[in-house]
Design a protein around this motif. Structure first.
Motif, mmCIF file in Angstrom:
data_model
loop_
_atom_site.group_PDB
_atom_site.id
_atom_site.type_symbol
_atom_site.label_atom_id
_atom_site.label_comp_id
_atom_site.label_asym_id
_atom_site.label_seq_id
_atom_site.Cartn_x
_atom_site.Cartn_y
_atom_site.Cartn_z
ATOM 1 N N GLY A 130 50.186 49.122 54.342
ATOM 2 C CA GLY A 130 50.611 48.116 55.311
ATOM 3 C C GLY A 130 51.107 48.740 56.596
ATOM 4 O O GLY A 130 50.789 48.284 57.697
ATOM 5 N N ARG A 131 51.889 49.807 56.462
ATOM 6 C CA ARG A 131 52.424 50.479 57.650
ATOM 7 C C ARG A 131 51.311 51.150 58.459
ATOM 8 O O ARG A 131 51.307 51.099 59.685
ATOM 9 C CB ARG A 131 53.478 51.508 57.233
ATOM 10 N N GLU A 132 50.386 51.788 57.762
ATOM 11 C CA GLU A 132 49.313 52.483 58.466
ATOM 12 C C GLU A 132 48.369 51.495 59.155
ATOM 13 O O GLU A 132 47.892 51.754 60.267
ATOM 14 C CB GLU A 132 48.556 53.392 57.501
ATOM 15 N N ALA A 138 48.961 46.233 65.468
ATOM 16 C CA ALA A 138 50.262 45.632 65.771
ATOM 17 C C ALA A 138 50.080 44.357 66.590
ATOM 18 O O ALA A 138 49.199 44.269 67.449
ATOM 19 C CB ALA A 138 51.137 46.629 66.518
ATOM 20 N N THR A 139 50.928 43.374 66.349
ATOM 21 C CA THR A 139 50.778 42.085 67.026
ATOM 22 C C THR A 139 52.131 41.398 67.178
ATOM 23 O O THR A 139 53.161 41.903 66.709
ATOM 24 C CB THR A 139 49.803 41.191 66.226
ATOM 25 N N ASP A 140 52.131 40.229 67.833
ATOM 26 C CA ASP A 140 53.327 39.398 67.962
ATOM 27 C C ASP A 140 53.420 38.458 66.762
ATOM 28 O O ASP A 140 52.435 37.807 66.400
ATOM 29 C CB ASP A 140 53.270 38.566 69.248
ATOM 30 N N HIS A 163 55.321 45.717 64.396
ATOM 31 C CA HIS A 163 55.006 44.456 65.062
ATOM 32 C C HIS A 163 56.181 44.002 65.927
ATOM 33 O O HIS A 163 57.308 44.490 65.793
ATOM 34 C CB HIS A 163 54.699 43.365 64.026
ATOM 35 N N ASN A 164 55.915 43.040 66.796
ATOM 36 C CA ASN A 164 56.941 42.449 67.657
ATOM 37 C C ASN A 164 57.224 41.025 67.190
ATOM 38 O O ASN A 164 56.301 40.223 67.072
ATOM 39 C CB ASN A 164 56.462 42.433 69.112
#
Length: 269
Positions: A130-132, A138-140, A163-164
Motif C-alpha cells: 500500500g505504501r509503495e 498519491a492523491t487528495d 496522500h493529502n
C-alpha cells in the motif's frame, strides 16, 4: 471433476495473476508452464488444504520463488497500462500478497498458506504494498466519518501513505460541501453518520458529478449490501486493521487507473 479439469478451470485466473506478477503475459505463462510440468511429474505437489485453486497458486508461488531470475522478467510492452508498470515496481513478496488479496480475492488465511507464512506477515506485506503504491499514485482524499477517533486514525494513516487529506466530513451535507470546490481522488466513507444521514447517499450524490474510487469503512456492512451502492466500491468492516485500509485504498486507486488506461486505449483505437 478430474484433476485435469480442476486445473483447467482455474488456469485463466492463474495466468492473469502471473501476468500481473511478472509484468508480461509471455513471462507469466512461462512460470505457469513450469508449474504445470512440475505438477505432471508429481501430482502430489497440489495441496488442497484451502481447495484446488489455492493449491495451484501455492504451487505456482513455489516455482516463482525458486527461480533466481524472476526479477529479470521480460519488460512490459510499451502499450501496457502505466498502472501495471507501477505494480511491477512493488517489492516482489509484497506484490504477491497485494495481488492475491486484491486481484484474486483470497482471504488473509489463504494468502498466508499460499505464501507459506503467517497472517501477521501478510498484513505487514500488504501495508508495504500500500505504501509503495501510494508513493506512485498519491492523491487528495476525502474522509466521511462521524467518530472522532476513527477519523483521526484514518487521517493519520492516509497522510503516512503519502496522500493529502482535503477534509473530514461528519454528515452528508459536510461531505458534499467539502467535495464541491476540490474534487477528491479517493473517498473513505462510513455509512451511518452522526446526524442520521447516510454516507452511502452522500457518495452516490457526489458520483453524479464526477468519478472517484470509494472505500466504505463501516460497522454496518449489511447496509452497504442492501442499499443503492456505487460500482465498483470496496468494503472494510469495523474494527479494521490499518494494513487492510492501506491495501484496499491502494487497490481502489490502482484499479481505477487501470480502468482509465484501458478506456483511453479503447478510445484511441
Amino acid at each position: 471433476m478430474s484433476r485435469s479439469q480442476l486445473v483447467a478451470e482455474h488456469l485463466p485466473l492463474l495466468r492473469r495473476y502471473a501476468r500481473a506478477l511478472t509484468g508480461s503475459q509471455t513471462s507469466g505463462d512461462a512460470y505457469v508452464a513450469a508449474m504445470l510440468e512440475a505438477l505432471l511429474q508429481d501430482p502430489s505437489l497440489l495441496e488442497e488444504k484451502f481447495g484446488p485453486r489455492a493449491g495451484l497458486f501455492r504451487l505456482f508461488t513455489r516455482i516463482w520463488n525458486s527461480v533466481s531470475l524472476n526479477e529479470n522478467a521480460e519488460a512490459p510492452a510499451s502499450a501496457q497500462a502505466a498502472s501495471e508498470q507501477r505494480l511491477s515496481n512493488i517489492t516482489p513478496l509484497a506484490r504477491q500478497a497485494f495481488l492475491l488479496l486484491s486481484l484474486e480475492g483470497f482471504s488473509e488465511q489463504e494468502v498466508a498458506h499460499i505464501l507459506d507464512t503467517e497472517v501477521s506477515k501478510i498484513r505487514e506485506l500488504t501495508d508495504t504494498a500500500g505504501r509503495e503504491l501510494a508513493a506512485e499514485i498519491a492523491t487528495d482524499v476525502l474522509i466521511i466519518e462521524d467518530e472522532t477517533f476513527i477519523a483521526m486514525d484514518l487521517e493519520s494513516l492516509i497522510k503516512n501513505l503519502g496522500h493529502n487529506v482535503i477534509g473530514v466530513a461528519r454528515t452528508h451535507a459536510d461531505a458534499v460541501a467539502l467535495a464541491k470546490n476540490k474534487k477528491p481522488g479517493l473517498i473513505l466513507a462510513d455509512i451511518q453518520l452522526a446526524d442520521g444521514s447516510s454516507g452511502l447517499d452522500a457518495v452516490n450524490e457526489l458520483l453524479r458529478s464526477f468519478e472517484v474510487p470509494v472505500v466504505f469503512i463501516t460497522a454496518y456492512p449489511e447496509r452497504f449490501l442492501t442499499g443503492e451502492r456505487p460500482e465498483p466500491a470496496f468494503l472494510i468492516s469495523k474494527p479494521f486493521q490499518p494494513a487492510m485500509v492501506s491495501a484496499v485504498a491502494s487497490q481502489a486507486l490502482f484499479f481505477q487507473r487501470n480502468s482509465r488506461n484501458r478506456a483511453s486505449r479503447a478510445a484511441a483505437s
